[in-house]
Design an enzyme around this catalytic site. Sequence first.
Site, PDB file in Angstrom:
ATOM      1  N   TRP A   1      32.842 -50.639   0.207  1.00  0.00           N
ATOM      2  CA  TRP A   1      33.926 -49.769  -0.259  1.00  0.00           C
ATOM      3  C   TRP A   1      35.206 -50.577  -0.366  1.00  0.00           C
ATOM      4  O   TRP A   1      35.281 -51.684   0.176  1.00  0.00           O
ATOM      5  CB  TRP A   1      34.136 -48.595   0.730  1.00  0.00           C
ATOM      6  CG  TRP A   1      34.795 -47.406   0.060  1.00  0.00           C
ATOM      7  CD1 TRP A   1      36.051 -46.948   0.260  1.00  0.00           C
ATOM      8  CD2 TRP A   1      34.205 -46.556  -0.941  1.00  0.00           C
ATOM      9  NE1 TRP A   1      36.291 -45.855  -0.557  1.00  0.00           N
ATOM     10  CE2 TRP A   1      35.171 -45.608  -1.300  1.00  0.00           C
ATOM     11  CE3 TRP A   1      32.961 -46.503  -1.573  1.00  0.00           C
ATOM     12  CZ2 TRP A   1      34.960 -44.617  -2.272  1.00  0.00           C
ATOM     13  CZ3 TRP A   1      32.742 -45.519  -2.535  1.00  0.00           C
ATOM     14  CH2 TRP A   1      33.732 -44.595  -2.867  1.00  0.00           C
TER      15      TRP A   1
ATOM     16  N   ASP B   1      44.795 -50.012  -2.821  1.00  0.00           N
ATOM     17  CA  ASP B   1      45.758 -48.968  -3.148  1.00  0.00           C
ATOM     18  C   ASP B   1      45.146 -47.590  -2.928  1.00  0.00           C
ATOM     19  O   ASP B   1      43.959 -47.477  -2.602  1.00  0.00           O
ATOM     20  CB  ASP B   1      46.219 -49.120  -4.606  1.00  0.00           C
ATOM     21  CG  ASP B   1      45.117 -48.768  -5.602  1.00  0.00           C
ATOM     22  OD1 ASP B   1      43.949 -49.128  -5.365  1.00  0.00           O
ATOM     23  OD2 ASP B   1      45.417 -48.125  -6.623  1.00  0.00           O
TER      24      ASP B   1
ATOM     25  N   GLU C   1      41.909 -46.850  -4.438  1.00  0.00           N
ATOM     26  CA  GLU C   1      40.775 -47.608  -3.884  1.00  0.00           C
ATOM     27  C   GLU C   1      40.266 -48.683  -4.837  1.00  0.00           C
ATOM     28  O   GLU C   1      39.085 -48.988  -4.872  1.00  0.00           O
ATOM     29  CB  GLU C   1      39.619 -46.659  -3.510  1.00  0.00           C
ATOM     30  CG  GLU C   1      40.087 -45.351  -2.928  1.00  0.00           C
ATOM     31  CD  GLU C   1      38.979 -44.517  -2.309  1.00  0.00           C
ATOM     32  OE1 GLU C   1      38.243 -43.863  -3.058  1.00  0.00           O
ATOM     33  OE2 GLU C   1      38.848 -44.561  -1.078  1.00  0.00           O
ATOM     34  N   GLU C   2      41.152 -49.231  -5.641  1.00  0.00           N
ATOM     35  CA  GLU C   2      40.713 -50.173  -6.667  1.00  0.00           C
ATOM     36  C   GLU C   2      41.355 -51.550  -6.564  1.00  0.00           C
ATOM     37  O   GLU C   2      40.700 -52.558  -6.763  1.00  0.00           O
ATOM     38  CB  GLU C   2      41.015 -49.595  -8.059  1.00  0.00           C
ATOM     39  CG  GLU C   2      40.221 -48.347  -8.341  1.00  0.00           C
ATOM     40  CD  GLU C   2      40.587 -47.688  -9.651  1.00  0.00           C
ATOM     41  OE1 GLU C   2      39.745 -46.991 -10.218  1.00  0.00           O
ATOM     42  OE2 GLU C   2      41.739 -47.867 -10.107  1.00  0.00           O
TER      43      GLU C   2
ATOM     44  N   GLU D   1      39.076 -32.114  -9.389  1.00  0.00           N
ATOM     45  CA  GLU D   1      39.948 -33.288  -9.366  1.00  0.00           C
ATOM     46  C   GLU D   1      40.661 -33.466 -10.711  1.00  0.00           C
ATOM     47  O   GLU D   1      41.852 -33.733 -10.780  1.00  0.00           O
ATOM     48  CB  GLU D   1      39.098 -34.532  -9.054  1.00  0.00           C
ATOM     49  CG  GLU D   1      39.880 -35.826  -8.919  1.00  0.00           C
ATOM     50  CD  GLU D   1      38.946 -36.998  -8.631  1.00  0.00           C
ATOM     51  OE1 GLU D   1      38.201 -37.418  -9.546  1.00  0.00           O
ATOM     52  OE2 GLU D   1      38.953 -37.506  -7.497  1.00  0.00           O
TER      53      GLU D   1
HETATM   54  C1  NOJ Z   1      35.711 -44.518  -6.275  1.00  0.00           C
HETATM   55  C2  NOJ Z   1      37.156 -44.309  -5.960  1.00  0.00           C
HETATM   56  O1  NOJ Z   1      37.298 -43.261  -5.104  1.00  0.00           O
HETATM   57  C3  NOJ Z   1      37.930 -44.108  -7.239  1.00  0.00           C
HETATM   58  O2  NOJ Z   1      39.273 -43.911  -6.939  1.00  0.00           O
HETATM   59  C4  NOJ Z   1      37.741 -45.294  -8.102  1.00  0.00           C
HETATM   60  O3  NOJ Z   1      38.427 -45.137  -9.316  1.00  0.00           O
HETATM   61  C5  NOJ Z   1      36.278 -45.549  -8.345  1.00  0.00           C
HETATM   62  N1  NOJ Z   1      35.558 -45.630  -7.103  1.00  0.00           N
HETATM   63  C6  NOJ Z   1      36.076 -46.810  -9.184  1.00  0.00           C
HETATM   64  O4  NOJ Z   1      36.502 -47.943  -8.464  1.00  0.00           O
HETATM   65  C1  NOJ Z   2      39.291 -40.913  -5.310  1.00  0.00           C
HETATM   66  C2  NOJ Z   2      40.752 -41.079  -5.253  1.00  0.00           C
HETATM   67  O1  NOJ Z   2      41.132 -42.150  -6.081  1.00  0.00           O
HETATM   68  C3  NOJ Z   2      41.195 -41.343  -3.838  1.00  0.00           C
HETATM   69  O2  NOJ Z   2      42.601 -41.426  -3.787  1.00  0.00           O
HETATM   70  C4  NOJ Z   2      40.736 -40.236  -2.916  1.00  0.00           C
HETATM   71  O3  NOJ Z   2      41.065 -40.561  -1.605  1.00  0.00           O
HETATM   72  C5  NOJ Z   2      39.233 -40.031  -3.026  1.00  0.00           C
HETATM   73  N1  NOJ Z   2      38.835 -39.893  -4.396  1.00  0.00           N
HETATM   74  C6  NOJ Z   2      38.792 -38.781  -2.283  1.00  0.00           C
HETATM   75  O4  NOJ Z   2      39.424 -37.663  -2.788  1.00  0.00           O
END
Ligand code: NOJ
Ligand code: NOJ
Length: 576
Positions: free
Chosen positions: A137, A193, A196-197, A426
Amino acid sequence: MRLLLVSALSLCTAVLARSVDSYVVSEAAIAKAGLLANIGPSGSKASGASPGVVIASPNTVEPNYLYTWVRDSSLVFKVLIDQFTTGQDPSLQDHVVNFIDAESKLQQLANPSGNLTTGGLGEPKFNINITAFTDSWGRPQRDGPALRSTAVITYANWLLKRSSSSNVLETLWPMIKLDLDYVAANWNQSSFDLWEEVESSSFFTTAVQHRALREGAALAKTLKQNATAYLTQADNVLCFLQSYWNEEKGYLTANTGGGRSGIDANTLLASIHTFDPAAGCDAHTFQPCSDKALSNLKVYVDSFRSIYALNNGTASNAAVATGRYPEDVYMATTPGLAISNPWYLTTAAVAEQLYDALLVWERQLKIEVTETSLSFFQQFEPKVKVGTYGLLSLTYIKLLAEVKAFAEGALAIHAKYTPSNGALSEQFDKTNGTQVSAKDLTWSYAAALTMFSARASKVPLSWGAAGLTVPKVCKPGPPLPTSTVTFTVDATTVAGESILLTGSIAELQSWSPTTALPMTADGSTWSVTVVVPASTIVDFKYIRMLDGAVTWESDPNNEITTPAEGGEATIDDVWR
Ligand code: NOJ
Ligand code: NOJ
């Protein structure tokens, strides 16, 4: 004529207001219920979640969000703790106590980011039965501990007025201190960030860390604990926070890495979650009505005008549906057209930032237009000039009405794409507005509720943003713990060919082949020793260089977790 214009505009706003008013009333109740349904142990959509655990969403496929994120949970509980501590809903205390208990347990869990003393607090995501999530992750994410401490400090401040400080010191302070110490020690280390990227430094993360350290220092003082480290680092963080501002383009670059425009809802979310009405329109803390935050909002909103079909035909100075960032491709729905969709929580953030701004302008009875905010205001009043417009000026009245209309426009879009049962996913589709990605996203519900509170001018508590001075010279943060890794790779080479190393951290030249670290050969074994950040996940590859031509090792990346502080490790690889 001018007066006519103003009244025509207020009439428009009034008509719009009637339709969104009823949405706000019904959706507030639905959002609150939707939010509570996603909290264990008894939430109707949260079966299997331990007491106090917030599931991100009950959705289990594409995407599977049946996990708990520290960020989402803390933002969600900040809403509930605010409702409880301001007396809006006295029934929430059991939830709050469960949340604090669940988060204290999560803090203690060893996980892939480390254990309690080696960086484990940066772990973003856990299983909903309070066990570690061990798949790969984007970790660590260092906004979590900051947001969690902000939520718990709000409760601690309430409790302090009703019980002894020794009670707070024994029950809440230990967990708050763990998070604050983590923030103070790690704020200047890179982090994924909030999306999560991107692994670099991130405006949202830095801004919420600054807030946590300030209110943490104040609580520490009240409890007669040592606040020096928190205050020192808060000043350093505030100094660093300024560096995200892109003067030339008039917006905040959301991440120091990532290779994108940097235009990102990250920055609006930071502004609304660090709103402090006592700080007025202070630009150093990027308050919602500050010139920098307004300019930034305009650049951000404009970047979505032409990329989502459902925004077509909207006036160029009216609100539109917005997403995370314009280059986003996550959950793109149209095959071959890899652009993501608008999000509810980011569209709500636009409205919320402006409602916050309106609250301050109405309290201070003036609006200041600066060089920096001129383009924001000129979209409404093309002739407006730099200056201060007070209560008795027509410009003040017009600008208030126009900004209000823009905020209401964002809210109206939120309303338009919410189905009649009020459920919030979302995202909603960029072409036809139907719901996309995770259903019943807890954070979407929380974001609707904070938008509604801001619209109702519910004044949030101050956290100490007023009257701060930014140090003239930014001091580096605490020295980072390091360890040493010797990378060795067995590779046969031809004459003139060399092997180099590059990878995901600055010490490995951030994936740059041109500045990759040269390795030394001993027979067919190539090696290099590097001092690296301790207890950190590092991705890397070896590359071949022959006459300036680069050949990368085949996928996937190699990955290691570096040793804890002061440790040494040797990696034995074979060229792939
Ligand atoms: C899952 C993350 O929660 C999401 O924010 C992200 O865009 C995708 N993975 C792709 O990296
Ligand atoms: C993806 C989002 O990008 C992230 O900010 C969030 O924490 C997770 N989904 C779970 O909602």
